[in-house]
Design an enzyme around this catalytic site. Structure first.
Site, mmCIF file in Angstrom:
data_model
loop_
_atom_site.group_PDB
_atom_site.id
_atom_site.type_symbol
_atom_site.label_atom_id
_atom_site.label_comp_id
_atom_site.label_asym_id
_atom_site.label_seq_id
_atom_site.Cartn_x
_atom_site.Cartn_y
_atom_site.Cartn_z
ATOM 1 N N GLU A 65 1.091 -0.972 0.107
ATOM 2 C CA GLU A 65 -0.121 0.415 0.539
ATOM 3 C C GLU A 65 0.497 1.226 0.380
ATOM 4 O O GLU A 65 0.211 1.911 -0.589
ATOM 5 C CB GLU A 65 -1.236 0.216 1.132
ATOM 6 C CG GLU A 65 -1.972 -1.101 1.254
ATOM 7 C CD GLU A 65 -1.700 -2.164 2.028
ATOM 8 O OE1 GLU A 65 -2.427 -3.467 1.812
ATOM 9 O OE2 GLU A 65 -0.458 -2.008 2.338
ATOM 10 N N PRO A 268 11.476 -14.027 0.249
ATOM 11 C CA PRO A 268 10.496 -14.205 1.424
ATOM 12 C C PRO A 268 9.893 -13.019 1.104
ATOM 13 O O PRO A 268 10.027 -11.901 0.877
ATOM 14 C CB PRO A 268 10.523 -15.200 2.082
ATOM 15 C CG PRO A 268 12.158 -14.758 2.648
ATOM 16 C CD PRO A 268 12.997 -15.072 0.481
ATOM 17 N N GLU A 338 4.506 -4.622 -10.884
ATOM 18 C CA GLU A 338 6.118 -4.545 -11.089
ATOM 19 C C GLU A 338 7.265 -5.278 -11.096
ATOM 20 O O GLU A 338 7.831 -5.094 -12.776
ATOM 21 C CB GLU A 338 6.820 -4.233 -9.516
ATOM 22 C CG GLU A 338 6.122 -3.729 -8.489
ATOM 23 C CD GLU A 338 6.336 -3.261 -7.185
ATOM 24 O OE1 GLU A 338 7.636 -4.265 -6.564
ATOM 25 O OE2 GLU A 338 6.245 -2.106 -6.378
#
Length: 429
Positions: A65, A268, A338
């Site tokens: 966000e 991760p 992305e």
């Protein structure tokens, strides 16, 4: 303001439990979920002085966000305003320390109690508050109204699952959304659900994440890594959650039957899990290297655990194929925009509810594909490695699909302009 009984009860309960915040924050500190040097920010106590002049407050829950807000942050600061960005996670704070432009600063969001939020507004006196996506915190919204701060939801999202949950508390959510001056929704479906729940003014402006700049990469590191992995088949499992590393490892083992030199990168979602992931895969017989320890993907390494912060741009540029995490476990899927923008083919599991429109766009364009399990993931990777032309075409399709969807940032800036003051903010009380 007249509030429904359920919302009044929330206000009363959170007011009376605020003295217990110390115990909650201590527990979070013990779990490395808080910054011990900045813990008072969670109680609404600012750690820096408010800068003079216009200031817009932008709030996002965590990394995704906060990064989606970057196009707005950049435009606001270029216009001469200050941007105060709040989030709730240590990881997002560290990443924003690397990414925020001059004129922007970060604070941790206060816990949602009336007193903490009131203290926050009294210090910062924002001329406008922008809440990203689905961050609906009752005291945050009500204290913004009490302080006279215009409030807009930007990149607003309301999933079918959240909509069904809120429908069970219609008076509660309607009272909150009635206090929001403007809801700028990602999609027609999001806008429709927000309006049905009680938002008075809803506009559909598109997904702000399409306007975010690609994540950066250190060019020296990129050149060094590219040299180390030259000639190997390479893919990255990005933003993985617990359970998905085993899926990636099982797929690696199958791909290695055809391409023995294949290298799997695992990045991760929470970098602190890196050592545990390496230990888990080591017990399964994989030769792993851990980036946080300064280890590199040398020729004998099968799985490179990329447990560092702010380097996804590096790994996306290195690999031509990306498996988007949180799509096999949990709910939602991670943001695929992305890697698509950087020319990667996108693979994902079936659980993509949080980005359903984005994945549908990429799937339809041929830039992404769903894989049901480790076996199908391995088969797809093997086919792509065996046909570099198909891999390049898929990557180009992904990049082209996301290029066509931009423009939300400008539409948002136009929509919020009437809500911003043109004069100096009032003096502190």
């Amino acid at each position: 303001m007249s509030l429904p009984l359920s919302l009044s009860a929330y206000r009363i309960v959170t007011r009376f439990v605020s003295p217990l915040s110390g115990a909650l924050l201590s527990m979070r500190l013990n779990n490395a979920k808080e910054d011990p040097m900045r813990i008072d920010e969670r109680r609404g106590l600012a750690s820096v002085v408010r800068p003079a002049g216009g200031l817009v407050w932008l709030h996002g829950a965590s990394v995704g966000e906060a990064l989606s807000l970057m196009p707005l942050i950049e435009r606001l600061t270029l216009d001469g305003r200050h941007a105060l960005v709040t989030t709730g996670t240590v990881t997002s704070a560290r990443l924003l320390a690397q990414r925020l432009p001059p004129g922007a600063l970060h604070q941790f969001a206060p816990l949602d109690t009336p007193g903490f939020m009131r203290r926050f507004f009294a210090h910062w006196r924002p001329e406008l508050a922008l809440i990203a996506e689905s961050e609906i915190w009752p005291n945050m919204i009500l204290e913004a109204r009490r302080a006279g701060t215009p409030l807009a939801m930007v990149n607003a999202r309301m999933s079918a699952r959240s909509f069904a949950r809120w429908r069970r508390a219609p008076a509660f959510i309607a009272a909150l959304l009635a206090e929001v001056d403007l809801c700028l929704a990602q999609s027609e479906a999001d806008g429709r659900r927000l309006a049905e729940l009680g938002a008075a003014r809803v506009e559909v402006v598109g997904n702000l994440k399409f306007d975010a700049a690609p994540p950066p990469a250190d060019q020296k590191e990129l050149a060094e890594l590219a040299g180390l992995v030259s000639g190997r088949q390479l893919w990255v499992a990005a933003s993985t959650h617990a359970g998905e590393e085993a899926v990636a490892a099982a797929a690696h083992r199958r791909v290695a039957e055809v391409f023995p030199d294949v290298l799997t990168l695992i990045a991760p979602r929470h970098p602190h899990r890196g050592a545990a992931i390496a230990d888990e895969l080591g017990r399964l017989g994989f030769n792993c290297a851990l980036r946080s320890r300064g280890e590199g993907p040398t020729s004998g390494v099968e799985v490179y655990v990329c447990d560092t912060l702010g380097e996804l741009g590096l790994f996306y540029r290195l690999a031509g194929v990306v498996l988007a995490g949180k799509s096999f476990v949990g709910e939602g899927g991670q943001n695929p925009i992305e890697p698509a923008r950087l020319g990667c083919a996108i693979l994902h599991g079936p659980r993509v509810a949080n980005f359903v429109d984005v994945y549908a766009l990429l799937d339809a364009a041929g830039g992404a594909a769903t894989v049901a399990d480790a076996e199908e993931l391995a088969a797809t990777l093997t086919a792509l490695f065996a046909d570099p032309g198909r891999l390049r075409a898929m990557a180009r399709a992904a990049a082209k699909a996301v290029e066509t969807e931009g423009g939300a940032a400008e539409r948002i800036m136009q929509a919020i302009a009437p809500l911003m003051r043109t004069d100096e903010p009032p003096a502190a009380a």
